[in-house]
Design a protein around this motif. Structure first.
Motif, PDB file in Angstrom:
ATOM      1  N   VAL A  51     -27.985  38.889 -12.433  1.00 30.75           N
ATOM      2  CA  VAL A  51     -27.675  37.467 -12.572  1.00 30.75           C
ATOM      3  C   VAL A  51     -28.961  36.684 -12.800  1.00 30.75           C
ATOM      4  O   VAL A  51     -28.996  35.721 -13.570  1.00 30.75           O
ATOM      5  N   LEU A  52     -30.036  37.110 -12.169  1.00 29.85           N
ATOM      6  CA  LEU A  52     -31.321  36.436 -12.348  1.00 29.85           C
ATOM      7  C   LEU A  52     -31.845  36.588 -13.778  1.00 29.85           C
ATOM      8  O   LEU A  52     -32.457  35.663 -14.312  1.00 29.85           O
ATOM      9  N   ARG A  54     -29.978  36.808 -16.483  1.00 30.13           N
ATOM     10  CA  ARG A  54     -29.190  35.877 -17.299  1.00 30.13           C
ATOM     11  C   ARG A  54     -29.599  34.438 -17.029  1.00 30.13           C
ATOM     12  O   ARG A  54     -29.665  33.620 -17.931  1.00 30.13           O
ATOM     13  N   ARG A  55     -29.917  34.131 -15.782  1.00 34.15           N
ATOM     14  CA  ARG A  55     -30.353  32.780 -15.426  1.00 34.15           C
ATOM     15  C   ARG A  55     -31.682  32.445 -16.108  1.00 34.15           C
ATOM     16  O   ARG A  55     -31.892  31.315 -16.555  1.00 34.15           O
ATOM     17  N   ARG A  56     -32.565  33.439 -16.195  1.00 32.76           N
ATOM     18  CA  ARG A  56     -33.848  33.232 -16.872  1.00 32.76           C
ATOM     19  C   ARG A  56     -33.626  32.889 -18.346  1.00 32.76           C
ATOM     20  O   ARG A  56     -34.274  32.006 -18.890  1.00 32.76           O
ATOM     21  N   ARG A  58     -30.887  31.493 -19.623  1.00 32.14           N
ATOM     22  CA  ARG A  58     -30.274  30.155 -19.690  1.00 32.14           C
ATOM     23  C   ARG A  58     -31.306  29.051 -19.483  1.00 32.14           C
ATOM     24  O   ARG A  58     -31.283  28.028 -20.163  1.00 32.14           O
ATOM     25  N   ARG A  59     -32.229  29.269 -18.528  1.00 32.17           N
ATOM     26  CA  ARG A  59     -33.290  28.272 -18.304  1.00 32.17           C
ATOM     27  C   ARG A  59     -34.182  28.139 -19.530  1.00 32.17           C
ATOM     28  O   ARG A  59     -34.560  27.028 -19.906  1.00 32.17           O
ATOM     29  N   ARG A  62     -32.326  26.237 -22.199  1.00 32.49           N
ATOM     30  CA  ARG A  62     -32.287  24.811 -21.855  1.00 32.49           C
ATOM     31  C   ARG A  62     -33.624  24.135 -22.159  1.00 32.49           C
ATOM     32  O   ARG A  62     -33.667  23.020 -22.666  1.00 32.49           O
TER      33      ARG A  62
END
Length: 82
Positions: A51-52, A54-56, A58-59, A62
């Protein structure tokens, strides 16, 4: 046989305006490189992507969008002032 004549390319150097444009866009270029790094790491993780990871991504996406918007706003403001 090359269609590009190296003597013509070698004699051309970027103007001060070209360098200023690159300098203005550099934060966006750096953000796009960070996004590419995050995407490569996510792809290489394969089924073990967390999940981290994928979060990286997405950040980073953004950040690219935010900087793109800011740069477009600056260009619009400069065009309106001119």
């Amino acid at each position: 046989m090359s269609i590009i004549h190296l003597s013509a390319v070698a004699s051309q150097e970027p103007s001060a305006a070209d360098l200023a444009g690159i300098e203005q866009e550099w934060p966006l270029i750096a953000a796009e490189l960070d996004l590419l790094d995050a995407q490569i790491a996510f792809i290489n993780a394969g089924p073990y992507a967390s999940v981290l990871d994928r979060r990286r991504v997405r950040r980073a996406e953004r950040r690219v969008l935010d900087l793109s918007r800011d740069l477009a706003d600056q260009e619009t403001a400069e065009d309106g002032a001119a």
